[in-house]
Design an enzyme around this catalytic site. Structure first.
Site, mmCIF file in Angstrom:
data_model
loop_
_atom_site.group_PDB
_atom_site.id
_atom_site.type_symbol
_atom_site.label_atom_id
_atom_site.label_comp_id
_atom_site.label_asym_id
_atom_site.label_seq_id
_atom_site.Cartn_x
_atom_site.Cartn_y
_atom_site.Cartn_z
ATOM 1 N N ASP A 28 54.937 67.224 38.445
ATOM 2 C CA ASP A 28 53.550 67.473 38.043
ATOM 3 C C ASP A 28 53.272 66.848 36.673
ATOM 4 O O ASP A 28 54.180 66.652 35.866
ATOM 5 C CB ASP A 28 53.315 68.992 37.982
ATOM 6 C CG ASP A 28 51.831 69.334 37.905
ATOM 7 O OD1 ASP A 28 50.985 68.447 38.162
ATOM 8 O OD2 ASP A 28 51.519 70.499 37.579
ATOM 9 N N ASN A 76 46.800 67.423 48.808
ATOM 10 C CA ASN A 76 46.468 66.262 47.978
ATOM 11 C C ASN A 76 45.409 65.342 48.597
ATOM 12 O O ASN A 76 44.835 64.497 47.908
ATOM 13 C CB ASN A 76 47.717 65.437 47.627
ATOM 14 C CG ASN A 76 48.601 66.087 46.568
ATOM 15 O OD1 ASN A 76 49.812 65.874 46.536
ATOM 16 N ND2 ASN A 76 48.007 66.894 45.678
HETATM 17 C C1 FPP Z 1 51.183 65.505 40.370
HETATM 18 O O1 FPP Z 1 50.619 65.106 39.167
HETATM 19 C C2 FPP Z 1 51.765 64.368 41.041
HETATM 20 C C3 FPP Z 1 51.408 63.938 42.273
HETATM 21 C C4 FPP Z 1 50.405 64.605 43.099
HETATM 22 C C5 FPP Z 1 52.011 62.733 42.845
HETATM 23 C C6 FPP Z 1 53.454 62.627 42.613
HETATM 24 C C7 FPP Z 1 53.896 61.278 42.925
HETATM 25 C C8 FPP Z 1 54.759 60.575 42.188
HETATM 26 C C9 FPP Z 1 55.426 61.096 40.992
HETATM 27 C C10 FPP Z 1 55.183 59.238 42.569
HETATM 28 C C11 FPP Z 1 55.859 59.336 43.892
HETATM 29 C C12 FPP Z 1 56.679 58.232 44.165
HETATM 30 C C13 FPP Z 1 57.120 57.927 45.379
HETATM 31 C C14 FPP Z 1 58.166 56.933 45.474
HETATM 32 C C15 FPP Z 1 56.602 58.511 46.623
HETATM 33 P P1 FPP Z 1 49.063 65.343 38.968
HETATM 34 O O2 FPP Z 1 48.354 64.109 39.392
HETATM 35 O O3 FPP Z 1 48.635 66.582 39.686
HETATM 36 O O4 FPP Z 1 49.003 65.520 37.422
HETATM 37 P P2 FPP Z 1 47.966 66.446 36.628
HETATM 38 O O5 FPP Z 1 48.276 67.855 37.016
HETATM 39 O O6 FPP Z 1 48.285 66.157 35.208
HETATM 40 O O7 FPP Z 1 46.584 66.011 37.002
#
Ligand code: FPP
Length: 254
Positions: A28, A76
């Site tokens: 996250d 998501n």
């Molecule tokens: C949450 O951060 C992250 C995600 C929803 C996506 C996670 C994906 C990756 C780390 C890359 C994945 C890589 C591969 C190879 C599949 P957020 O966007 O919710 O962050 P925030 O809470 O700060 O908005």
């Protein structure tokens, strides 16, 4: 690889005999990491992908047996289309550059989640990576993609009900193991339940991740945003894990 003074100090405290077999991570904070740098949110996901590479190698080097990463949840899809599209491209980019390293480190790719809803090219990248690493028998890199635990449990209940209806299963024979065997983590066998669940970026929620499997996991909520997480923060989390006393409902400190 472990060069800095801080690294050496951390290593001293790490008990290599008690590395958690299965570590699950809720990655996250990508969006906040990017926003703090006045970058678009997707820049955080791009950097997050690099972190996935670093942490995979670090976990494999430490002898972790399963690393489960929550990459895309069933919830998501509610994000703006541009962000969803970007996230759908990431596995393609990740596997295009990283599969040779995975093979070199003997890491096997597995997936939990309904990948049939992903774009064709993403599905192909995932299936190819699974195929290309099928003979690896080191760490399992288990991606949760279009995964939600309530969805997983609903599908398991439906499948168990079908077996009962077909006369293949007596309701009185349903055990906890029956349920585990019908979850998307079933191919992990005895390693299906994480020993340690880490969530980055300071949020203290489970967000529909492996609800059944984390029944007895140690939970750690660390302040770093996912793009700032690395092998060092992973080791610190494992040291914290090693200081906990897991009793599994009993009294003996093991
Ligand atoms: C949450 O951060 C992250 C995600 C929803 C996506 C996670 C994906 C990756 C780390 C890359 C994945 C890589 C591969 C190879 C599949 P957020 O966007 O919710 O962050 P925030 O809470 O700060 O908005």
């Amino acid at each position: 690889m472990f060069s800095s003074k801080k690294d050496t100090e951390t290593e001293r405290q790490l008990d290599m005999e008690r590395i958690p077999a299965h570590i699950a991570i809720i990655m996250d904070g990508n969006g906040r990491w990017a926003q703090h740098r006045h970058l678009p949110r997707v820049a955080g996901h791009k950097q997050g992908m690099q972190t996935v590479k670093k942490v995979t190698m670090a976990a494999s080097d430490l002898g972790v047996k399963v690393l489960s990463l929550y990459a895309f949840s069933t919830e998501n899809w509610k994000r703006p289309a541009t962000e969803v599209n970007y996230l759908m491209q990431l596995p393609i980019r990740f596997f295009a550059t990283f599969v040779p390293d995975l093979v070199k480190h003997n890491v096997k790719v597995m997936v939990m989640g309904d990948i049939t809803r992903l774009p064709e090219a993403t599905q192909k990248a995932v299936k190819d990576a699974i195929k290309d690493t099928a003979d690896c028998d080191g760490m399992i890199l288990n991606f949760a993609l279009n995964y939600g635990s309530r969805d997983e449990i609903t599908r398991a209940v439906r499948s168990i009900a079908d077996e009962v209806k077909e006369g293949q299963l007596d309701p009185s024979a349903i055990t906890e193991q029956t349920i585990s065997d019908h979850l998307m983590s079933a191919p992990l066998g005895k390693l299906a339940d994480p020993d340690l669940l880490i969530r980055t970026s300071g949020e203290e929620r489970i967000s529909n991740f492996m609800l059944w499997q984390i029944g007895y996991s140690e939970l750690e909520f660390v302040p770093e945003h996912w793009p700032d997480f690395d092998g060092e923060t992973l080791k610190r989390a494992i040291i914290e894990f090693q200081g906990r006393h897991r009793r599994f409902g009993g009294l003996v400190n093991k």
